[in-house]
Design a protein around this motif. Structure first.
Motif, PDB file in Angstrom:
ATOM      1  N   THR A 180      58.391  -5.724  34.710  1.00  0.00           N
ATOM      2  CA  THR A 180      57.595  -6.708  35.441  1.00  0.00           C
ATOM      3  C   THR A 180      57.414  -7.967  34.596  1.00  0.00           C
ATOM      4  O   THR A 180      56.885  -7.898  33.498  1.00  0.00           O
ATOM      5  N   GLU A 181      57.878  -9.082  35.121  1.00  0.00           N
ATOM      6  CA  GLU A 181      57.710 -10.378  34.464  1.00  0.00           C
ATOM      7  C   GLU A 181      57.036 -11.326  35.444  1.00  0.00           C
ATOM      8  O   GLU A 181      57.219 -11.201  36.655  1.00  0.00           O
ATOM      9  N   LEU A 182      56.254 -12.263  34.914  1.00  0.00           N
ATOM     10  CA  LEU A 182      55.530 -13.149  35.820  1.00  0.00           C
ATOM     11  C   LEU A 182      55.400 -14.544  35.245  1.00  0.00           C
ATOM     12  O   LEU A 182      55.596 -14.772  34.052  1.00  0.00           O
ATOM     13  N   ARG A 183      55.047 -15.464  36.135  1.00  0.00           N
ATOM     14  CA  ARG A 183      54.686 -16.822  35.762  1.00  0.00           C
ATOM     15  C   ARG A 183      53.350 -17.135  36.417  1.00  0.00           C
ATOM     16  O   ARG A 183      53.122 -16.811  37.579  1.00  0.00           O
ATOM     17  N   GLY A 184      52.472 -17.755  35.644  1.00  0.00           N
ATOM     18  CA  GLY A 184      51.161 -18.091  36.180  1.00  0.00           C
ATOM     19  C   GLY A 184      50.416 -18.994  35.220  1.00  0.00           C
ATOM     20  O   GLY A 184      50.867 -19.258  34.106  1.00  0.00           O
ATOM     21  N   GLU A 185      49.264 -19.455  35.662  1.00  0.00           N
ATOM     22  CA  GLU A 185      48.420 -20.290  34.806  1.00  0.00           C
ATOM     23  C   GLU A 185      47.008 -20.252  35.347  1.00  0.00           C
ATOM     24  O   GLU A 185      46.778 -19.931  36.512  1.00  0.00           O
ATOM     25  N   GLN A 186      46.067 -20.577  34.455  1.00  0.00           N
ATOM     26  CA  GLN A 186      44.657 -20.624  34.833  1.00  0.00           C
ATOM     27  C   GLN A 186      44.226 -19.372  35.593  1.00  0.00           C
ATOM     28  O   GLN A 186      43.573 -19.438  36.634  1.00  0.00           O
ATOM     29  N   ASP A 187      44.648 -18.251  35.037  1.00  0.00           N
ATOM     30  CA  ASP A 187      44.242 -16.948  35.572  1.00  0.00           C
ATOM     31  C   ASP A 187      44.706 -16.703  37.003  1.00  0.00           C
ATOM     32  O   ASP A 187      44.091 -15.957  37.759  1.00  0.00           O
ATOM     33  N   GLN A 188      45.818 -17.337  37.408  1.00  0.00           N
ATOM     34  CA  GLN A 188      46.362 -17.083  38.740  1.00  0.00           C
ATOM     35  C   GLN A 188      47.869 -16.869  38.650  1.00  0.00           C
ATOM     36  O   GLN A 188      48.570 -17.622  37.995  1.00  0.00           O
ATOM     37  N   VAL A 189      48.349 -15.822  39.300  1.00  0.00           N
ATOM     38  CA  VAL A 189      49.780 -15.524  39.297  1.00  0.00           C
ATOM     39  C   VAL A 189      50.501 -16.464  40.260  1.00  0.00           C
ATOM     40  O   VAL A 189      50.094 -16.618  41.411  1.00  0.00           O
ATOM     41  N   HIS A 190      51.580 -17.103  39.789  1.00  0.00           N
ATOM     42  CA  HIS A 190      52.417 -17.911  40.674  1.00  0.00           C
ATOM     43  C   HIS A 190      53.449 -17.034  41.376  1.00  0.00           C
ATOM     44  O   HIS A 190      53.647 -17.142  42.578  1.00  0.00           O
ATOM     45  N   TYR A 191      54.125 -16.211  40.583  1.00  0.00           N
ATOM     46  CA  TYR A 191      55.066 -15.256  41.153  1.00  0.00           C
ATOM     47  C   TYR A 191      55.316 -14.141  40.150  1.00  0.00           C
ATOM     48  O   TYR A 191      55.075 -14.280  38.950  1.00  0.00           O
ATOM     49  N   VAL A 192      55.788 -13.025  40.661  1.00  0.00           N
ATOM     50  CA  VAL A 192      56.153 -11.862  39.842  1.00  0.00           C
ATOM     51  C   VAL A 192      57.593 -11.488  40.160  1.00  0.00           C
ATOM     52  O   VAL A 192      58.005 -11.514  41.321  1.00  0.00           O
ATOM     53  N   VAL A 193      58.363 -11.179  39.127  1.00  0.00           N
ATOM     54  CA  VAL A 193      59.708 -10.643  39.314  1.00  0.00           C
ATOM     55  C   VAL A 193      59.704  -9.211  38.792  1.00  0.00           C
ATOM     56  O   VAL A 193      59.420  -8.974  37.618  1.00  0.00           O
ATOM     57  N   GLN A 194      59.993  -8.280  39.677  1.00  0.00           N
ATOM     58  CA  GLN A 194      60.026  -6.874  39.294  1.00  0.00           C
ATOM     59  C   GLN A 194      61.474  -6.394  39.212  1.00  0.00           C
ATOM     60  O   GLN A 194      62.160  -6.265  40.237  1.00  0.00           O
ATOM     61  N   GLY A 195      61.937  -6.166  37.995  1.00  0.00           N
ATOM     62  CA  GLY A 195      63.267  -5.623  37.793  1.00  0.00           C
ATOM     63  C   GLY A 195      63.229  -4.106  37.914  1.00  0.00           C
ATOM     64  O   GLY A 195      62.378  -3.447  37.321  1.00  0.00           O
ATOM     65  N   ILE A 196      64.138  -3.564  38.705  1.00  0.00           N
ATOM     66  CA  ILE A 196      64.192  -2.115  38.947  1.00  0.00           C
ATOM     67  C   ILE A 196      65.590  -1.622  38.626  1.00  0.00           C
ATOM     68  O   ILE A 196      66.568  -2.128  39.175  1.00  0.00           O
ATOM     69  N   GLY A 197      65.674  -0.683  37.705  1.00  0.00           N
ATOM     70  CA  GLY A 197      66.958  -0.078  37.362  1.00  0.00           C
ATOM     71  C   GLY A 197      66.891   1.417  37.571  1.00  0.00           C
ATOM     72  O   GLY A 197      66.029   2.094  36.991  1.00  0.00           O
ATOM     73  N   ILE A 198      67.775   1.955  38.409  1.00  0.00           N
ATOM     74  CA  ILE A 198      67.765   3.390  38.714  1.00  0.00           C
ATOM     75  C   ILE A 198      69.164   3.955  38.514  1.00  0.00           C
ATOM     76  O   ILE A 198      70.137   3.462  39.090  1.00  0.00           O
ATOM     77  N   ASN A 199      69.259   4.989  37.707  1.00  0.00           N
ATOM     78  CA  ASN A 199      70.528   5.703  37.532  1.00  0.00           C
ATOM     79  C   ASN A 199      70.716   6.625  38.733  1.00  0.00           C
ATOM     80  O   ASN A 199      70.083   7.669  38.824  1.00  0.00           O
ATOM     81  N   VAL A 200      71.565   6.233  39.658  1.00  0.00           N
ATOM     82  CA  VAL A 200      71.754   7.017  40.878  1.00  0.00           C
ATOM     83  C   VAL A 200      72.948   7.954  40.726  1.00  0.00           C
ATOM     84  O   VAL A 200      72.788   9.171  40.634  1.00  0.00           O
ATOM     85  N   ASN A 201      74.152   7.388  40.674  1.00  0.00           N
ATOM     86  CA  ASN A 201      75.364   8.216  40.573  1.00  0.00           C
ATOM     87  C   ASN A 201      76.048   8.086  39.214  1.00  0.00           C
ATOM     88  O   ASN A 201      77.242   8.360  39.079  1.00  0.00           O
ATOM     89  N   VAL A 202      75.299   7.657  38.213  1.00  0.00           N
ATOM     90  CA  VAL A 202      75.846   7.521  36.856  1.00  0.00           C
ATOM     91  C   VAL A 202      76.190   8.907  36.316  1.00  0.00           C
ATOM     92  O   VAL A 202      75.431   9.869  36.489  1.00  0.00           O
ATOM     93  N   THR A 203      77.337   9.025  35.649  1.00  0.00           N
ATOM     94  CA  THR A 203      77.744  10.291  35.045  1.00  0.00           C
ATOM     95  C   THR A 203      77.577  10.232  33.529  1.00  0.00           C
ATOM     96  O   THR A 203      77.531   9.147  32.936  1.00  0.00           O
ATOM     97  N   ASP A 204      77.498  11.396  32.909  1.00  0.00           N
ATOM     98  CA  ASP A 204      77.354  11.482  31.448  1.00  0.00           C
ATOM     99  C   ASP A 204      78.457  10.728  30.716  1.00  0.00           C
ATOM    100  O   ASP A 204      78.239  10.162  29.649  1.00  0.00           O
ATOM    101  N   SER A 205      79.644  10.722  31.296  1.00  0.00           N
ATOM    102  CA  SER A 205      80.814  10.205  30.583  1.00  0.00           C
ATOM    103  C   SER A 205      80.741   8.707  30.308  1.00  0.00           C
ATOM    104  O   SER A 205      81.404   8.212  29.399  1.00  0.00           O
ATOM    105  N   VAL A 206      79.949   7.961  31.077  1.00  0.00           N
ATOM    106  CA  VAL A 206      79.910   6.509  30.875  1.00  0.00           C
ATOM    107  C   VAL A 206      78.803   6.065  29.930  1.00  0.00           C
ATOM    108  O   VAL A 206      78.741   4.900  29.554  1.00  0.00           O
TER     109      VAL A 206
END
Length: 324
Positions: free
Chosen positions: A195-221
């Motif tokens: 979670t990363e954000l930009r804001g000022e004066q105690d107010q959030v302007h926007y939030v960027v939520q990065g989501i990484g999920i290992n779905v079909n990743v195999t051990d070999s990689v």
């Protein structure tokens, strides 16, 4: 406009199943020229779709590649605003800076950046995140919550609950939450949230939520150092999963919980988080800026901080690395 027509052509081909649909019928339904249809079908072929063209009969979809492009995601999406606007790239360094740029341009809340591969994916505290192509969910969601800066960390906890609910529903796997931003299966990491954000004066302007999920990743990689600490949904379930329905489910859960959060505050999220947390009641060690905190994890404070029962009483941990 082009991608919209391409999405509609793909939807028509999918609805036909094994049957063909004529270029004339596609032209009639989409109100565009036969030449435009031919152009978009060739574009779909370049993306890996095998589309058979039969003289005097029409087009038929023979093979559909595993992609998370908008035309694959839209048929499953049931949200009102989350994920309704998507910026898709086949390969990027990281989805986070692209989402920041888009947010600064004023794009509406709920917009999503998604990719097949991250070359320089990153996690919390600047760590690298291994994101091999066509095997996981690598995306960044833009939110514009009307909340003070101090409450922004609650959004990570909200998103961890949403993803846990979606993965459990779609896969049946017993995913648990590790504070503050990891999802685990049998102690191994399968998802991280940044979670990363930009804001000022105690107010959030926007939030960027990065989501990484290992779905079909195999051990070999994976690099050797990750094999002992990371896993994927496919490894744990013994089968692969279609990514678009899972993404749609996650976005649906995020929308529902986020709207509830704005209307009713953090308390309902806290109750759900504690239900899904796999670390409560266990002895943990937290490395904080003020030193080491060791004790039993008991729950969340209203702020979202982790409550740890030590020999000296209950201590609230706000930011740290946790070892269970």
């Amino acid at each position: 406009m082009g991608s919209s027509i391409r999405e509609q052509i793909l939807n028509l081909l999918l609805k036909q199943g094994e049957a063909t649909i004529s270029g004339e019928e596609i032209s009639r339904q989409l109100q565009c020229s036969r030449t435009a249809i031919w152009k978009h079908i060739n574009e779909l072929r370049k993306e890996g779709y095998q589309i058979e063209a039969r003289p005097k009969s029409g087009y038929r979809l023979v093979y559909r590649p595993d992609r998370v492009a908008p035309e694959e995601l839209k048929p499953f999406l049931q949200t009102k605003w989350v994920g309704q606007k998507v910026r898709y790239k086949r390969s990027v360094d990281s989805t986070q800076p692209l989402a920041h740029d888009w947010a600064k341009e004023g794009i509406e809340e709920g917009s999503l950046v998604i990719t097949e591969e991250q070359i320089a994916g990153r996690g919390r505290m600047g760590r690298a995140w291994h994101s091999p192509p066509h095997s996981g969910i690598w995306m960044s969601l833009i939110l514009r919550p009307p909340i003070p800066l101090a409450q922004a960390s609650q959004l990570t906890l909200l998103t961890s609950v949403a993803i846990t609910r979606a993965i459990r529903k779609e896969t049946g796997l017993n995913v648990t939450i590790k504070w503050p931003n990891d999802l685990l299966i049998d102690g191994k990491k399968t998802c991280g949230i940044l979670t990363e954000l930009r804001g000022e004066q105690d107010q959030v302007h926007y939030v960027v939520q990065g989501i990484g999920i290992n779905v079909n990743v195999t051990d070999s990689v994976w690099p050797e150092e990750l094999k002992e600490i990371a896993t994927s949904l496919a490894i744990e379930a013994g089968r692969t999963f279609e990514r678009p329905p899972l993404i749609a489910s996650i976005l649906g859960e995020i929308e529902a919980l986020y709207e509830g959060y704005l209307n009713h505050g953090f308390q309902p999220i806290r109750i759900l988080w504690e239900e899904y947390a796999g670390m409560l009641g266990k002895t943990i060690t937290a490395r904080t800026a003020g030193g080491m905190v060791k004790g039993i994890a008991t729950g969340l404070a209203e702020s979202g901080a982790l409550l740890v029962e030590t020999g000296k009483g209950t201590e609230a941990v706000f930011s740290s690395d946790i070892q269970i």
